[in-house]
Scaffold this active site. Structure first.
Site, PDB file in Angstrom:
ATOM      1  N   HIS A  62       0.844  -1.202   0.000  1.00  0.00           N
ATOM      2  CA  HIS A  62       0.000   0.000   0.000  1.00  0.00           C
ATOM      3  C   HIS A  62       0.877   1.249   0.000  1.00  0.00           C
ATOM      4  O   HIS A  62       1.423   1.636   1.029  1.00  0.00           O
ATOM      5  CB  HIS A  62      -0.919  -0.009   1.231  1.00  0.00           C
ATOM      6  CG  HIS A  62      -1.869   1.148   1.287  1.00  0.00           C
ATOM      7  ND1 HIS A  62      -3.225   0.991   1.467  1.00  0.00           N
ATOM      8  CD2 HIS A  62      -1.683   2.492   1.190  1.00  0.00           C
ATOM      9  CE1 HIS A  62      -3.823   2.178   1.484  1.00  0.00           C
ATOM     10  NE2 HIS A  62      -2.893   3.119   1.326  1.00  0.00           N
ATOM     11  N   HIS A  64       1.514   5.240  -2.341  1.00  0.00           N
ATOM     12  CA  HIS A  64       0.987   6.201  -3.323  1.00  0.00           C
ATOM     13  C   HIS A  64       2.156   6.772  -4.120  1.00  0.00           C
ATOM     14  O   HIS A  64       2.700   7.815  -3.756  1.00  0.00           O
ATOM     15  CB  HIS A  64       0.219   7.321  -2.620  1.00  0.00           C
ATOM     16  CG  HIS A  64      -0.985   6.837  -1.887  1.00  0.00           C
ATOM     17  ND1 HIS A  64      -2.255   6.921  -2.412  1.00  0.00           N
ATOM     18  CD2 HIS A  64      -1.123   6.238  -0.680  1.00  0.00           C
ATOM     19  CE1 HIS A  64      -3.120   6.403  -1.545  1.00  0.00           C
ATOM     20  NE2 HIS A  64      -2.455   5.974  -0.482  1.00  0.00           N
ATOM     21  N   GLN A 158      -9.953   9.118  -4.754  1.00  0.00           N
ATOM     22  CA  GLN A 158      -9.783   9.758  -3.439  1.00  0.00           C
ATOM     23  C   GLN A 158     -10.819  10.848  -3.169  1.00  0.00           C
ATOM     24  O   GLN A 158     -11.148  11.130  -2.024  1.00  0.00           O
ATOM     25  CB  GLN A 158      -8.381  10.364  -3.344  1.00  0.00           C
ATOM     26  CG  GLN A 158      -8.117  11.035  -2.025  1.00  0.00           C
ATOM     27  CD  GLN A 158      -6.668  11.458  -1.881  1.00  0.00           C
ATOM     28  OE1 GLN A 158      -5.898  10.815  -1.200  1.00  0.00           O
ATOM     29  NE2 GLN A 158      -6.295  12.515  -2.540  1.00  0.00           N
ATOM     30  N   HIS A 216      -9.482   2.463   0.554  1.00  0.00           N
ATOM     31  CA  HIS A 216      -9.156   3.239   1.755  1.00  0.00           C
ATOM     32  C   HIS A 216     -10.446   3.316   2.561  1.00  0.00           C
ATOM     33  O   HIS A 216     -11.439   3.867   2.091  1.00  0.00           O
ATOM     34  CB  HIS A 216      -8.710   4.647   1.379  1.00  0.00           C
ATOM     35  CG  HIS A 216      -7.314   4.703   0.848  1.00  0.00           C
ATOM     36  ND1 HIS A 216      -6.906   4.023  -0.281  1.00  0.00           N
ATOM     37  CD2 HIS A 216      -6.208   5.358   1.315  1.00  0.00           C
ATOM     38  CE1 HIS A 216      -5.622   4.262  -0.484  1.00  0.00           C
ATOM     39  NE2 HIS A 216      -5.177   5.065   0.471  1.00  0.00           N
ATOM     40  N   GLU A 219     -10.692   6.154   7.098  1.00  0.00           N
ATOM     41  CA  GLU A 219      -9.427   6.757   7.559  1.00  0.00           C
ATOM     42  C   GLU A 219      -9.769   8.066   8.269  1.00  0.00           C
ATOM     43  O   GLU A 219      -9.577   9.165   7.752  1.00  0.00           O
ATOM     44  CB  GLU A 219      -8.471   7.003   6.384  1.00  0.00           C
ATOM     45  CG  GLU A 219      -7.086   7.430   6.863  1.00  0.00           C
ATOM     46  CD  GLU A 219      -6.103   7.661   5.735  1.00  0.00           C
ATOM     47  OE1 GLU A 219      -6.474   7.522   4.559  1.00  0.00           O
ATOM     48  OE2 GLU A 219      -4.935   7.985   6.036  1.00  0.00           O
ATOM     49  N   ASP A 315       2.464   3.587   2.709  1.00  0.00           N
ATOM     50  CA  ASP A 315       1.436   4.571   2.375  1.00  0.00           C
ATOM     51  C   ASP A 315       2.033   5.804   1.701  1.00  0.00           C
ATOM     52  O   ASP A 315       1.886   5.985   0.508  1.00  0.00           O
ATOM     53  CB  ASP A 315       0.629   4.955   3.620  1.00  0.00           C
ATOM     54  CG  ASP A 315      -0.702   5.623   3.295  1.00  0.00           C
ATOM     55  OD1 ASP A 315      -1.204   5.403   2.179  1.00  0.00           O
ATOM     56  OD2 ASP A 315      -1.221   6.356   4.145  1.00  0.00           O
TER      57      ASP A 315
END
Ligand SMILES: [Zn+2]
Length: 421
Positions: A62, A64, A158, A216, A219, A315
């Site tokens: 995981h 980005h 997102q 996700h 969070e 992350d």
């Protein structure tokens, strides 16, 4: 035979006994099970691991890559929260150029490789701000590093799917042009009904492409966030058990015991894989708590106790969410051990398992490990055990991808001092 690793101290899992033997590689794969006897061979190269710990490549499940290193040219995240981190990116994202994304992602990929990571799953933003440019940039970085790193790309809405006009269409397009996994962020919608619909759309896309899902989830510190339950219910409804991953799930930590136990039971039934991201969430969560502040990470030990696959990911790397990060599983493992109270010898071994065997299961790798035919990915660590590797953040002496040595470190330390007699 292309390569033999002699005297390898092979890490096989939490309950496996220590074992030292020899590993044989040819045509990018392990060609025989690990052996006790060193067979005479015409191998092109032989490396003596000298009893050092050997791992079948770390797995980063995981990250980005599209956002990495953007903190170098945006304003600081003053509140330190997820919301502000997302907002700051908007302007930067409008200026994204495919080449610069590929360049930033490439830096991270090479850093990961030097730390012994040979497989990555990266989320890339898909929304009406950056369009498909983040995907194109990361896909280009993947192409450039294809012989040294396996990369799965998750299309990650997102900004929401319903809330962000045009995102649904872009999600379909992302899957058509190279994303492998359907992402999601269901809590980032205006109403719980929209969150449920967000998840349904992800399943529609996943089914059309026969793809896995990796979202996700919750969070946030807000215990009113209940999309993990929705995701688990829909996973069962759609028969997608074992093919869905939930990252972060911070709100689960704050639920009352009854509701938390019910959700964990549902996660188990849905065979959802869980990923905790302690580096980022220790930094982002609990910002508005009075003391004592929450730790910000999900219920790692409770999930493990139920036999659920729990892994961890870096992350973020130097973005608006998190100012550090170098994709080192030993660093994130050490943070995980602290954040999740994993201190017993067995638990320390479990942390090591989370970044190897478990992470491989989470991202669906079928050729991971030391069995015959598995990809010959290997990291030789300057340590004799998993605990020692974590404790001293062991040097990665050698990193091998598909049977080829990619990184070698030769560090000599000379002492010019001796203890007093
Ligand atoms: Zn993330």
């Amino acid at each position: 035979m292309d390569l033999i690793i002699k005297n390898a101290n092979v890490w096989r899992g939490v309950d496996a006994k220590p074992w030292i033997g020899h590993l044989y590689m040819a045509d990018g794969c392990f060609v025989a099970p690990p052996a006790d006897d060193l067979a005479p061979s015409d191998a092109v190269e032989t490396i003596d691991a000298m009893g050092c710990l050997c791992v079948a490549g770390f797995v980063e499940p995981h990250i980005h890559l599209d956002k990495a290193h953007i903190n170098e040219d945006v304003r600081a995240n003053v509140s330190g929260t997820l919301d502000e981190a997302i907002e700051i990116i908007w302007e930067r994202k409008r200026a994204y150029v495919v080449e610069e994304i590929a360049e930033r992602a490439g830096r991270v990929i090479r850093s990961a490789l030097a730390n012994g990571v040979t497989r990555i799953r990266s989320h890339v933003d898909v929304d009406n701000i950056g369009g498909l440019r983040p995907l194109e940039g990361v896909a280009e970085a993947r192409r450039r590093h294809r012989d040294v790193m396996d990369i799965q790309i998750v299309a990650f809405p997102q900004e929401g799917i319903l809330k962000n006009k045009g995102a649904e269409k872009l999600m379909w397009q992302a899957m058509e042009v190279g994303a492998d996994v359907v992402g999601g962020m269901p809590f980032n919608e205006k109403h719980p009904q929209d969150s449920a619909r967000h998840i349904s759309i992800a399943f529609e896309i996943a089914k059309a492409f026969d793809a896995d899902i990796d979202m996700h989830v919750d969070e946030t510190d807000d215990v009113g966030a209940r999309t993990l339950e929705m995701l688990a219910e829909q996973t069962i409804e759609h028969g997608w058990q074992g093919r869905v991953t939930a990252g972060h799930t911070c709100a689960l930590a704050g639920y009352d015991e009854d509701y938390a136990n019910a959700v964990i039971a549902l996660v188990r039934e849905a065979e959802i894989h869980m990923i905790t991201n302690p580096a980022t969430n220790l930094m982002l969560q609990g910002r508005f708590d009075a003391q004592p502040k929450r730790r910000g990470i999900t219920r790692v030990k409770e999930l493990l106790a139920e036999g659920i696959n729990v892994s961890f990911g870096q992350d973020c790397v130097k973005d608006t969410f998190y100012p550090f990060g170098r994709v080192d599983p030993l660093e994130v493992g050490l943070i995980t051990a602290h954040a999740a109270h994993m201190s017993l010898p067995q638990e320390v071994e479990q942390v090591f398992d989370m970044q190897t065997n478990v992470a491989a299961r989470v991202i669906g790798l079928v050729d991971y490990g030391f069995a015959q035919g598995c990809a010959a990915d290997l990291v030789i660590l300057d340590a004799k055990s998993a605990g020692e590797a974590l404790c001293k953040q062991a040097t990665r002496n050698t990193v091998i991808k598909a049977g080829r040595v990619i990184v070698e470190r030769k560090i000599q330390q000379d002492w010019r001092w001796t203890p007093a007699k």
